[in-house]
Each structure stands twice: as structure tokens, then as C-alpha cells.
Design an enzyme around this catalytic site. Structure first.
Site, PDB file in Angstrom:
ATOM      1  N   SER A  62     -10.579  -0.638   3.175  1.00 59.01           N
ATOM      2  CA  SER A  62      -9.854  -0.805   4.438  1.00 59.01           C
ATOM      3  C   SER A  62      -9.437   0.559   4.970  1.00 59.01           C
ATOM      4  O   SER A  62      -8.785   1.328   4.258  1.00 59.01           O
ATOM      5  CB  SER A  62      -8.597  -1.642   4.233  1.00 59.01           C
ATOM      6  OG  SER A  62      -8.940  -2.913   3.746  1.00 59.01           O
ATOM      7  N   GLU A  97      -5.082   4.196   6.451  1.00 58.05           N
ATOM      8  CA  GLU A  97      -4.718   3.915   5.064  1.00 58.05           C
ATOM      9  C   GLU A  97      -5.131   5.009   4.078  1.00 58.05           C
ATOM     10  O   GLU A  97      -4.317   5.440   3.270  1.00 58.05           O
ATOM     11  CB  GLU A  97      -5.315   2.551   4.683  1.00 58.05           C
ATOM     12  CG  GLU A  97      -4.508   1.803   3.649  1.00 58.05           C
ATOM     13  CD  GLU A  97      -5.076   2.017   2.290  1.00 58.05           C
ATOM     14  OE1 GLU A  97      -4.298   2.283   1.380  1.00 58.05           O
ATOM     15  OE2 GLU A  97      -6.311   1.966   2.141  1.00 58.05           O
ATOM     16  N   ARG A 140       0.827  -1.217   0.000  1.00 56.99           N
ATOM     17  CA  ARG A 140       0.000   0.000   0.000  1.00 56.99           C
ATOM     18  C   ARG A 140       0.864   1.273   0.000  1.00 56.99           C
ATOM     19  O   ARG A 140       0.544   2.260   0.664  1.00 56.99           O
ATOM     20  CB  ARG A 140      -0.936   0.040   1.217  1.00 56.99           C
ATOM     21  CG  ARG A 140      -2.000  -1.035   1.247  1.00 56.99           C
ATOM     22  CD  ARG A 140      -3.010  -0.859   0.118  1.00 56.99           C
ATOM     23  NE  ARG A 140      -4.151  -1.751   0.261  1.00 56.99           N
ATOM     24  CZ  ARG A 140      -4.156  -3.028  -0.109  1.00 56.99           C
ATOM     25  NH1 ARG A 140      -3.088  -3.581  -0.656  1.00 56.99           N
ATOM     26  NH2 ARG A 140      -5.244  -3.771   0.067  1.00 56.99           N
TER      27      ARG A 140
HETATM   28  N1  EPU Z   1     -10.766 -10.641  10.013  1.00 54.34           N
HETATM   29  C1  EPU Z   1     -11.431 -10.705  11.215  1.00 54.34           C
HETATM   30  N2  EPU Z   1     -12.414  -9.792  11.455  1.00 54.34           N
HETATM   31  C2  EPU Z   1     -12.764  -8.860  10.560  1.00 54.34           C
HETATM   32  C3  EPU Z   1     -12.067  -8.773   9.329  1.00 54.34           C
HETATM   33  C4  EPU Z   1     -11.064  -9.684   9.080  1.00 54.34           C
HETATM   34  O1  EPU Z   1     -11.161 -11.544  12.036  1.00 54.34           O
HETATM   35  O2  EPU Z   1     -13.675  -8.092  10.845  1.00 54.34           O
HETATM   36  C5  EPU Z   1      -9.757 -11.652   9.710  1.00 54.34           C
HETATM   37  C6  EPU Z   1     -10.292 -12.590   8.617  1.00 54.34           C
HETATM   38  O3  EPU Z   1     -11.017 -13.625   9.148  1.00 54.34           O
HETATM   39  C7  EPU Z   1      -9.023 -13.055   7.964  1.00 54.34           C
HETATM   40  C8  EPU Z   1      -8.083 -11.894   8.120  1.00 54.34           C
HETATM   41  O4  EPU Z   1      -8.616 -11.063   9.139  1.00 54.34           O
HETATM   42  O5  EPU Z   1      -8.502 -14.166   8.644  1.00 54.34           O
HETATM   43  C9  EPU Z   1      -7.898 -11.110   6.847  1.00 54.34           C
HETATM   44  O6  EPU Z   1      -9.154 -10.628   6.400  1.00 54.34           O
HETATM   45  P1  EPU Z   1      -9.484 -10.402   4.850  1.00 54.34           P
HETATM   46  O7  EPU Z   1      -9.069 -11.578   4.050  1.00 54.34           O
HETATM   47  O8  EPU Z   1     -10.886  -9.931   4.770  1.00 54.34           O
HETATM   48  O9  EPU Z   1      -8.520  -9.282   4.376  1.00 54.34           O
HETATM   49  P2  EPU Z   1      -7.968  -7.988   5.113  1.00 54.34           P
HETATM   50  O10 EPU Z   1      -6.594  -8.250   5.574  1.00 54.34           O
HETATM   51  O11 EPU Z   1      -8.955  -7.507   6.096  1.00 54.34           O
HETATM   52  C10 EPU Z   1      -6.856  -7.057   2.925  1.00 54.34           C
HETATM   53  C11 EPU Z   1      -6.827  -5.765   2.175  1.00 54.34           C
HETATM   54  C12 EPU Z   1      -8.095  -5.593   1.353  1.00 54.34           C
HETATM   55  C13 EPU Z   1      -8.181  -6.757   0.385  1.00 54.34           C
HETATM   56  C14 EPU Z   1      -8.192  -8.067   1.173  1.00 54.34           C
HETATM   57  C15 EPU Z   1      -8.148  -9.277   0.284  1.00 54.34           C
HETATM   58  C16 EPU Z   1      -5.466  -4.241   3.484  1.00 54.34           C
HETATM   59  C17 EPU Z   1      -5.441  -3.040   4.351  1.00 54.34           C
HETATM   60  N3  EPU Z   1      -6.661  -4.655   3.090  1.00 54.34           N
HETATM   61  O12 EPU Z   1      -7.929  -6.961   3.866  1.00 54.34           O
HETATM   62  O13 EPU Z   1      -7.968  -4.392   0.619  1.00 54.34           O
HETATM   63  O14 EPU Z   1      -9.348  -6.672  -0.424  1.00 54.34           O
HETATM   64  O15 EPU Z   1      -7.024  -8.136   2.020  1.00 54.34           O
HETATM   65  O16 EPU Z   1      -6.895  -9.362  -0.322  1.00 54.34           O
HETATM   66  O17 EPU Z   1      -4.419  -4.784   3.146  1.00 54.34           O
HETATM   67  C18 EPU Z   1      -8.425  -2.049   0.709  1.00 54.34           C
HETATM   68  O18 EPU Z   1      -7.210  -1.862   0.720  1.00 54.34           O
HETATM   69  O19 EPU Z   1      -9.240  -1.092   0.724  1.00 54.34           O
HETATM   70  C19 EPU Z   1      -8.939  -3.411   0.705  1.00 54.34           C
HETATM   71  C20 EPU Z   1     -10.251  -3.675   0.793  1.00 54.34           C
END
Ligand code: EPU
Length: 336
Positions: free
Chosen positions: A236, A332, A163
Site C-alpha cells: 500500500s 505510507e 501503521r
Molecule cells: N478497494 C477499491 N479499489 C481498489 C482497492 C480497494 O474499491 O483498487 C476497496 C475494496 O473493494 C475494499 C476496500 O477498498 O472494499 C479495502 O480494500 P482491501 O481489503 O484490499 O484493503 P486495503 O484497505 O486496500 C489494507 C492494508 C493492506 C492489507 C489489507 C488487508 C493499508 C494501507 N493497507 O488495504 O496492507 O493487506 O488492508 O488487511 O492499511 C500494506 O500495508 O502494504 C498492505 C498491503
């Protein structure tokens, strides 16, 4: 170039925050970009360049010339096994991804349904489901706002990181005009991240095409991430924090189920969504500012929240996560 005074930016930011721009214009080509730069100088106003406004939190009226990039055009520059595609900065991202898939070009499928524009994508090296823009990036053309000169940036020039990019590090210097991507007629798919392969299996697809992957990712995103047209948000709101192995071990000792991804350099990336949910904020709402019910990393505007209210909520979450886990969360989107 149409120029208007005191324009509400509500339709132009995905949080749907209602603030005014002192001056507002849209640029459809390089000449209009240059005209806007000159005008901002004449009026002694800063120039704020916007793409889709999907990574932006506006906390008050903007005393600037706000320039929305509205240039359009997609070109096949070189054809072969690999193809070189050039798109203008104002092209909306997801329709661009769909266009490439419709031509049979693979590479951008994991980045489906990300809001925003082509020109904004390199700023924060957008990424999802195991792919970042840097993986398919070829080069871009940017205008140096200090000198007015055009400059080409290759992959190595952009300092891409999680990012992050040179264009974010040198905020306000480079104005991205058009971006080139190397895509492929061969399908090398990335299915290992999160629920992608599982979703395809559920759909009965065992030999997916790039378009199948795109559809699976659209369905995964649509389940968890609110549609900005329905519920204001900027995706995010925090980065996933990268912490020392020691701190990660400390968190894990207290919470065995913490979601953590070891990094090549020995540090550990923690899932901020997990930390925020575990701190008790998922689904929280105060006034019209809230934390999304299904994904704790996403702050939402239920209608009338101001940018300051959303920022105040973010700060409370940051303080609480530090208190509970000793982990600092970095905001972010760009806060203005
Ligand atoms: N999780 C929780 N609770 C929540 C949300 C997530 O426990 O409320 C846990 C999930 O269960 C999972 C882990 O956190 O084990 C990761 O969650 P997720 O796969 O939804 O992805 P993320 O890390 O929350 C990142 C990116 C997203 C992108 C997704 C998929 C960042 C800041 N965000 O989210 O990007 O779509 O991975 O690759 O890196 C964005 O940048 O705006 C964005 C949406």
C-alpha cells in the site's frame, strides 16, 4: 563485515529502483551493527538501516552507509499453552510466520505473505486482515543509536497505532535487533475481516486451522497484490485516511458506495483504494510508473521508473483525491 563502495540498491528495495549507496554493509550480529555505527561516524556519513527494503521509496543516490540487517535466528524462549518466540531482526517475515505455523503456534497467520523482515515489522506495526503485530507482540530489544545502549521495549512502550509506532515517530534513533512474540498452541482465529471466511468456505473448510487461514490469506493476497519479484512495489503506498464524521458524511452524500469503517473514537476510516480507483487512477501508467491494475492503493514500477517519477505520480494522485473528495492521503512508505 563486508564493506563496499557505490553499491546499487536495486536488489535491496522491493520497488526495484536503481540508485547507489555510497557505502553498503550487511550486519549479521550485534557486533557488526556496532561496528557499522562506528564506521559511519568515522566517515561522517549518516547510517541508513534497511530490512527487506519493502517499505521504502528511494528518490536518488544515498549518501550514507546503508546497513542491511542480515541477522538470523529463531528461538523458543518459553514453552507452554502460550509460547514466547524470539526472532532476529534480519529474519525474512513470511518464512518466519511459516516456521511458527509449522510448530503449531497460532497468532501470526493473518500476517502471512507480508514482505519485509522481523526487525522492520514493529516500525509500522504491520497489519492485515484484522490483525496487527501489536496483537501478538511481547517485547523487543533495540540499540539506542545516540548512546549505544541496549533497551528493552514492552508493548506499552511502543506507542503502536495504525501503521505507526514509537520507532517510526523517533525515526533514526532506535535500531531494532530482535523481537519477541506471544503465540498460542490454542487456535483463536480471526476470520471476520474482508473475504477471509468466504475464501475458506469456497475451499470447503468449515473448521479451519491457523495454517488453513494462512493459506487462504496467501491466496487472497496473491490475487490482488503484485509480487515484488515480478513487479516492483511497496505494498500500500498510502494509508487509509481517518477523517472526521462530518467529512465522511459529505463524501457519502456524493458517493453512496464509498467504503468506510467507523472508528471507536467517532472518526471514520475510508478505503484509500476506493478513493483512488473512483478518481480514475486504477491501472494508470506513465512511462514505467503506474497504479496497479487490481489494487489502486499500490504503486508499481514496470521496470525503469525512478523514485522521483513514482513520487511525482503519488503527488498527482494526492492532489486529485483532495480535489475530488476533500480527503488528504498520507504516503505510507518511507521516502528518502
Ligand atoms: N478497494 C477499491 N479499489 C481498489 C482497492 C480497494 O474499491 O483498487 C476497496 C475494496 O473493494 C475494499 C476496500 O477498498 O472494499 C479495502 O480494500 P482491501 O481489503 O484490499 O484493503 P486495503 O484497505 O486496500 C489494507 C492494508 C493492506 C492489507 C489489507 C488487508 C493499508 C494501507 N493497507 O488495504 O496492507 O493487506 O488492508 O488487511 O492499511 C500494506 O500495508 O502494504 C498492505 C498491503
Amino acid at each position: 563485515m563486508n564493506l563496499a563502495e557505490q553499491v546499487s540498491l536495486k536488489p535491496f528495495n522491493s520497488f526495484g529502483v536503481d540508485v547507489n549507496a555510497a557505502l553498503f554493509a550487511q550486519a549479521h550480529n550485534d557486533a557488526e551493527v556496532r561496528a557499522a555505527l562506528q564506521l559511519a561516524q568515522e566517515r561522517q556519513l549518516p547510517l541508513l538501516v534497511m530490512g527487506g527494503g519493502s517499505n521504502l521509496l528511494l528518490t536518488g543516490d544515498v549518501r550514507a552507509l546503508v546497513l542491511r540487517m542480515a541477522s538470523r535466528g529463531i528461538r523458543l524462549v518459553e514453552d507452554g499453552e502460550q509460547v514466547l518466540i524470539e526472532a532476529e531482526a534480519g529474519e525474512p517475515w513470511h518464512p518466519f510466520v511459516q516456521w511458527t505455523l509449522a510448530q503449531g503456534f497460532a497468532g501470526l497467520e493473518n500476517l502471512s505473505l507480508i514482505p519485509g523482515t522481523v526487525g522492520a515489522a514493529p516500525m509500522q506495526n504491520i497489519g492485515a486482515y484484522g490483525v496487527e503485530i501489536k496483537d501478538v507482540f511481547h517485547s523487543l530489544t533495540a540499540l539506542d543509536r545516540q548512546t549505544g545502549e541496549l533497551r528493552e521495549f514492552g508493548l506499552a512502550d511502543c506507542n503502536f497505532a495504525y501503521r505507526d509506532s514509537l520507532f517510526k515517530q523517533q525515526a533514526g534513533r532506535w535500531l531494532i535487533l530482535r523481537v519477541r512474540f506471544v503465540l498460542s498452541r490454542q487456535q483463536t482465529l480471526h476470520l471476520e475481516y474482508g473475504p477471509v471466511r468466504q475464501r475458506l468456505t469456497e475451499q470447503g473448510i468449515d473448521r479451519p486451522t491457523a495454517s488453513d487461514v494462512s493459506r487462504a490469506i496467501c491466496s487472497i493476497r496473491a490475487e490482488k497484490l503484485p509480487d515484488p519479484a515480478v513487479l516492483g512495489n511497496a505494498g500500500s503506498f498510502f494509508k487509509n485516511p481517518v477523517v472526521s464524521a462530518e467529512l465522511a458524511a459529505k463524501v457519502r452524500a456524493a458517493h453512496a458506495d464509498v467504503v468506510a469503517y467507523p472508528q471507536a473514537d467517532g472518526q471514520v476510516k475510508l478505503a484509500a483504494g476506493w478513493l483512488i480507483e473512483r478518481a480514475g487512477w486504477k491501472g494508470f501508467r506513465e512511462g514505467d510508473a503506474g497504479v496497479h491494475k487490481l489494487q489502486a492503493l499500490v504503486l508499481v514500477n514496470y521496470g525503469g521508473a525512478t523514485g522521483s517519477e513514482l513520487l511525482a505520480l503519488a503527488k498527482r494522485i494526492q492532489a486529485d483525491v483532495v480535489a475530488k473528495f476533500g480527503v488528504e492521503l498520507e504516503i505510507e512508505p518511507n521516502v528518502l
